[in-house]
Design a protein around this motif. Structure first.
Motif, short mmCIF file in Angstrom:
data_model
loop_
_atom_site.label_atom_id
_atom_site.label_comp_id
_atom_site.label_asym_id
_atom_site.label_seq_id
_atom_site.Cartn_x
_atom_site.Cartn_y
_atom_site.Cartn_z
N THR A 1 0.83 -1.20 0.00
CA THR A 1 0.00 0.00 0.00
C THR A 1 0.86 1.25 0.00
OG1 THR A 1 -1.72 -1.16 1.23
CG2 THR A 1 -1.82 1.24 1.23
N TYR B 1 -9.96 -1.40 -2.06
CA TYR B 1 -9.73 -0.92 -0.69
C TYR B 1 -8.30 -0.40 -0.52
CZ TYR B 1 -8.91 -1.05 4.34
OH TYR B 1 -8.53 -0.73 5.64
N HIS B 2 -7.32 -1.21 -0.92
CA HIS B 2 -5.93 -0.81 -0.75
C HIS B 2 -5.54 0.31 -1.71
CE1 HIS B 2 -5.68 -4.84 1.24
NE2 HIS B 2 -5.00 -4.10 2.10
N SER C 1 -6.58 3.46 -0.02
CA SER C 1 -5.58 3.77 1.02
C SER C 1 -4.32 4.36 0.41
CB SER C 1 -5.24 2.50 1.80
OG SER C 1 -6.37 1.98 2.45
N GLU D 1 -4.79 8.07 -0.65
CA GLU D 1 -5.01 9.04 0.42
C GLU D 1 -3.79 9.94 0.64
OE1 GLU D 1 -8.26 6.67 3.24
OE2 GLU D 1 -6.11 6.56 3.71
#
Length: 616
Positions: A173, A206-207, A210, A213
């Protein structure tokens, strides 16, 4: 239809999903790019299904349509034909209402040791084929190697004014394979002129949320993201993805919030996933401002190393290492008896092979830990590329570091088919050169995946040197490549003739990287002939074999002859090299001890000759 860049300024564009996943579900399991020629209707159907699902952009079925990948299928001469057919199929499906981007995938994700020049040649060939067919843009996707991506991006920007989408693939990530933050990587791609920068593959949505972000919205380009459907499952020989399209659609809005202007799908995604994205985002406006999450910095530490680092020691004084193979069985008494005796003779390290000749032995990391703790003896642990994949290699190295073992030898390893289990698989995820590079990456505190190790390893990395090739200069060139990869020192295969040892010295004396020259006592004429004719990488000179043959078959006489030859080699080695590597045959450590004592008697002041002042 507006130009692609103009459309991106105004709205979010929905891209298509996986091509291979869909063709695989149809029962087509082969070179997917070749299907542009043999199964054009199936490829056309995939394009149309994505367009019907709401895709504004589709990509050509050319991810691996390059010389390197196609050569695996004997199709290397069909690059132009396959790329041309792919572009025409995509344009036929798109009509005048959907954008077509020509896809060019990363090669180093498939073949890691390919040179930059080969990458350039292969890329240009594929790029020109796609440009000639009038695509609306170029998509560079699934690039794990940042050097490769920046190389091909520069070429694309020189050769076309069409929009170029440049996407990296992350190992962890927010982090590239080389340890670079995704924020920095995307900023560099923007500076090099990419019209759209982004991430694709490897991770689910999802990752990817992340990861984004920490990424600000680009000022001079746009942001793209093509997640996998989820993490893959494996069952009954097949990979599959279990993420539901509705979930994929819901989380696509979070990708929009992170500033993504192009949102599509990668592995495991289908028209239903794209339909769900289209349903959520068609009426949503692009995000132009966001709060960027600040990444917490981690201070890397370098623990003190108590163990002697061999590449440093051998530059300062004569250094002797001895190989004693771990046992093939669980009766370790004789081995440890030999280790104790060699320790008492004052050797600098005990080198432990990693299942030589592909035959299983007690693991050398376990043996190495025991001799380090029991006898305060420095272990030099070999690591082969044969037995462990990338996951296992990284885990193994972290384990060695944790155990306080810092001297290692990175080697390819003998193929499994020559050993006790000829049906076993040889892994070879990496070459020895690549393993050296990645160990050095660990020394910088970065794992193979690019993630921080939170400590820097301090491995002294040895590499193998085979001086027995017919053309010694070719072997030396390989040494130079290993030095460039980060090798700290070399350990040679055994040399069995004094003249051959002088030749090795002359061929390598320009190198500043230390060499431990290999010496192994012969046991008999039969032993010499076996090594010469049947063991890969070893050659025994005719004169040496004749001397062993003349010694007859009496073990006392043959041992004496073998030791006489070995002592002559020690004489030469002491004059030429600071590092001497004694290879103990069949745990006959008494022979290594005899050579060690001879060396001490013979050497005198020669043992104090500093590296760089070798004399003949």
């Amino acid at each position: 239809m507006k130009p692609l860049i103009q459309a991106l300024k105004e709205r979010i564009l929905i891209a298509d999903g996986a091509m291979g996943t869909l063709l695989y579900s149809y029962g087509v399991d082969r070179c997917f790019e070749e299907l542009n020629l043999s199964h054009p209707n199936e490829v056309l159907k995939v394009h149309k299904d994505y367009i019907e699902a709401g895709a504004d952009i589709i990509q050509t079925n050319t991810y691996g349509a390059n010389y390197e990948k196609l050569s695996r299928y004997g199709l290397e001469d069909s690059v132009k034909e396959i790329n041309t057919a792919a572009a025409r199929l995509a344009k036929k499906a798109a009509g005048d209402h959907t954008y077509v981007v020509g896809t060019i995938g990363g090669i180093r994700a498939i073949k890691q040791n390919i040179s930059v020049e080969e990458i350039k040649r292969s890329f240009r060939e594929q790029l020109y084929c796609l440009l000639l067919e009038g695509v609306d843009g170029i998509l560079l996707e699934t690039y794990y190697d940042f050097e490769e991506l920046t190389t091909v991006l520069k070429i694309a920007k020189r050769e076309t004014d069409l929009p170029v989408i440049a996407q990296v693939s992350l190992h962890e990530t927010g982090v590239l394979q080389n340890g670079m933050d995704v924020k920095e990587a995307l900023q560099q791609l923007e500076m090099l002129g990419a019209d759209v920068v982004g991430i694709n593959c490897r991770m689910g949505p999802y990752h990817m949320v992340s990861s984004l972000e920490e990424v600000p919205i680009p000022k001079g380009s746009f942001l793209s993201v093509y997640p996998n459907a989820s993490l893959p499952n494996y069952e009954e020989g097949r990979f599959y993805y279990s993420a539901e399209p509705e979930y994929f659609g819901d989380i696509s809005n979070e990708l929009r919030v992170q500033g993504a202007r192009i949102i599509g799908g990668c592995c495991g995604t289908t028209p239903e996933h794209i339909r769900a994205v289209s349903k959520r985002l068609k009426s949503r406006v692009p995000v132009t401002e966001k709060k960027v999450k600040t990444k917490k910095s981690v201070q890397l530490s370098s623990p003190a190393v108590k163990e002697k680092l061999l590449h440093q020691q051998v530059k300062e004084k004569k250094t002797v290492i001895v190989e004693l193979d771990p046992p093939k069985h669980l009766d370790t008494g004789l081995f440890f008896q030999g280790a104790q005796a060699l320790k008492e003779e004052g050797i600098d390290a005990l080198t432990l092979a990693d299942n030589p000749l592909a035959s299983p032995r007690v693991s050398n990391d376990a043996i190495g830990t025991m001799i380090k703790e029991r006898y305060d003896l420095t272990p030099l642990v070999h690591i082969t590329c044969r037995d462990r994949n990338l996951i296992g290699l990284q885990s193994h190295l972290m384990g060695l570091h944790t155990l306080g073992i810092h001297n290692i030898l990175a080697i390819t390893g003998d193929p499994a088919k020559i050993g006790d289990f000829p049906g076993a698989a040889s892994v070879y995820d990496l070459s020895s050169l690549e393993l050296i590079e990645l160990i050095k990456q660990n020394n910088a505190g970065i794992s193979f995946s690019g993630k921080s190790l939170r400590q820097k390893t301090q491995f002294s990395v040895g590499a193998a040197f085979n001086p027995n090739f017919r053309h010694l200069d070719a072997s030396v060139k390989r040494l130079e490549r290993k030095i460039n990869a980060g090798a700290d020192y070399f350990i040679s295969q055994p040399v069995f003739g004094a003249e051959e040892m002088y030749q090795v010295y002359e061929a390598t004396k320009h190198l500043n990287t230390p060499i431990f020259i290999g010496i192994m006592p012969l046991l008999s004429s039969r032993n010499a002939e076996f090594l010469h004719h049947e063991v890969p990488g070893i050659k025994v000179p005719e004169e040496t074999r004749k001397r062993m043959k003349d010694a007859g078959t009496d073990p006392v006489h043959t041992r004496a002859a073998g030791m006489e030859i070995a002592k002559e080699l020690v004489d030469a080695a002491l004059k030429l090299f600071n590092g001497i590597y004694l290879i103990t045959p069949f745990v006959r450590y008494d022979m290594s001890i005899e050579l060690l004592r001879y060396m001490k008697e013979k050497a005198g002041k020669e043992m104090e000759v500093p590296y760089g002042q070798r004399i003949i």
